[in-house]
Design a protein around this motif. Structure first.
Motif, mmCIF file in Angstrom:
data_model
loop_
_atom_site.group_PDB
_atom_site.id
_atom_site.type_symbol
_atom_site.label_atom_id
_atom_site.label_comp_id
_atom_site.label_asym_id
_atom_site.label_seq_id
_atom_site.Cartn_x
_atom_site.Cartn_y
_atom_site.Cartn_z
ATOM 1 N N SER A 96 -0.224 1.338 2.459
ATOM 2 C CA SER A 96 0.585 1.471 3.666
ATOM 3 C C SER A 96 0.591 0.144 4.429
ATOM 4 N N TYR A 97 1.460 0.046 5.409
ATOM 5 C CA TYR A 97 1.638 -1.186 6.154
ATOM 6 C C TYR A 97 1.224 -0.995 7.602
ATOM 7 N N GLN A 98 0.761 -2.072 8.245
ATOM 8 C CA GLN A 98 0.273 -1.968 9.606
ATOM 9 C C GLN A 98 1.174 -2.646 10.632
ATOM 10 N N ARG A 99 1.745 -3.803 10.315
ATOM 11 C CA ARG A 99 2.559 -4.557 11.280
ATOM 12 C C ARG A 99 4.026 -4.423 10.913
ATOM 13 N N ILE A 100 4.809 -3.905 11.855
ATOM 14 C CA ILE A 100 6.230 -3.664 11.596
ATOM 15 C C ILE A 100 7.067 -4.401 12.623
ATOM 16 N N TYR A 122 1.074 2.362 13.672
ATOM 17 C CA TYR A 122 1.567 1.037 13.330
ATOM 18 C C TYR A 122 1.607 0.139 14.566
ATOM 19 N N GLN A 137 9.457 -15.143 13.652
ATOM 20 C CA GLN A 137 8.942 -15.623 12.359
ATOM 21 C C GLN A 137 8.637 -17.111 12.436
ATOM 22 N N GLU A 142 3.566 -12.732 11.823
ATOM 23 C CA GLU A 142 3.653 -12.181 10.472
ATOM 24 C C GLU A 142 3.773 -10.667 10.550
ATOM 25 N N PHE A 143 4.551 -10.096 9.633
ATOM 26 C CA PHE A 143 4.775 -8.656 9.582
ATOM 27 C C PHE A 143 4.632 -8.190 8.146
ATOM 28 N N ASP A 144 4.127 -6.977 7.995
ATOM 29 C CA ASP A 144 4.029 -6.380 6.664
ATOM 30 C C ASP A 144 5.379 -5.819 6.228
ATOM 31 N N VAL A 145 6.156 -5.337 7.210
ATOM 32 C CA VAL A 145 7.453 -4.731 6.918
ATOM 33 C C VAL A 145 8.423 -5.085 8.033
#
Length: 154
Positions: A96-100, A122, A137, A142-145
């Motif tokens: 799963s991803y944490q940073r969106i 999240y 950016q 930084e983002f996971d998704v």
């Protein structure tokens, strides 16, 4: 199946039928107990995002009537702490991803999705256009998704 009342003060009826909205995903189901289901309509809506109490996103005029918009994420998390993939210890399931980063020009969708994703555990940042997302950016964020509306204006 867990039953969650839309109003914490709601009393179960001893006789008769219950009105329940059922939500399910994979092996999980939950029922949201409501006073009554008046109608089901498909309509375009302009939502006023100013909820006065938890569990509601705001109100909209639907089929000519003022209607409260329910924050389903609020009730899903009450039925199952891990409904959105967060384990009891607060860790995310593997994969799963944490940073969106949520990029959408519509305040309605940003205001609707941000609390749902946050309740799911999240870390959500938003941008209302691609230029702002690129600035984040370039600033080193930084983002996971990245979740983006594909029909945004240029």
């Amino acid at each position: 199946m867990p039953l969650v009342p839309i109003d914490p003060a709601m009393q179960l009826k001893k006789e008769g039928m219950l009105s329940i909205l059922v939500f399910s995903d994979r092996e999980k189901s939950m029922g949201l107990m409501v006073d009554e289901i008046i109608d089901i309509v498909e309509d375009r809506m302009d939502v006023n995002l100013s909820a006065s109490h938890p569990g509601f996103l705001g109100s909209a005029i639907i089929a000519g009537k003022a209607t409260d918009i329910v924050d389903t994420g609020h009730y899903l998390a009450q039925a199952y702490q891990d409904w959105f993939g967060v384990q009891e210890d607060g860790a995310f399931e593997e994969g799963s991803y944490q940073r969106i980063l949520l990029v959408d020009d519509s305040p309605f969708f940003r205001n609707m999705l941000t609390p749902l994703l946050t309740v799911a555990g999240y870390n959500v940042k938003t941008a209302d256009n691609a230029a702002d997302a690129l600035k984040m950016q370039e600033a080193g964020e930084e983002f996971d998704v990245i979740v983006s509306d594909i029909e945004m204006p240029a």
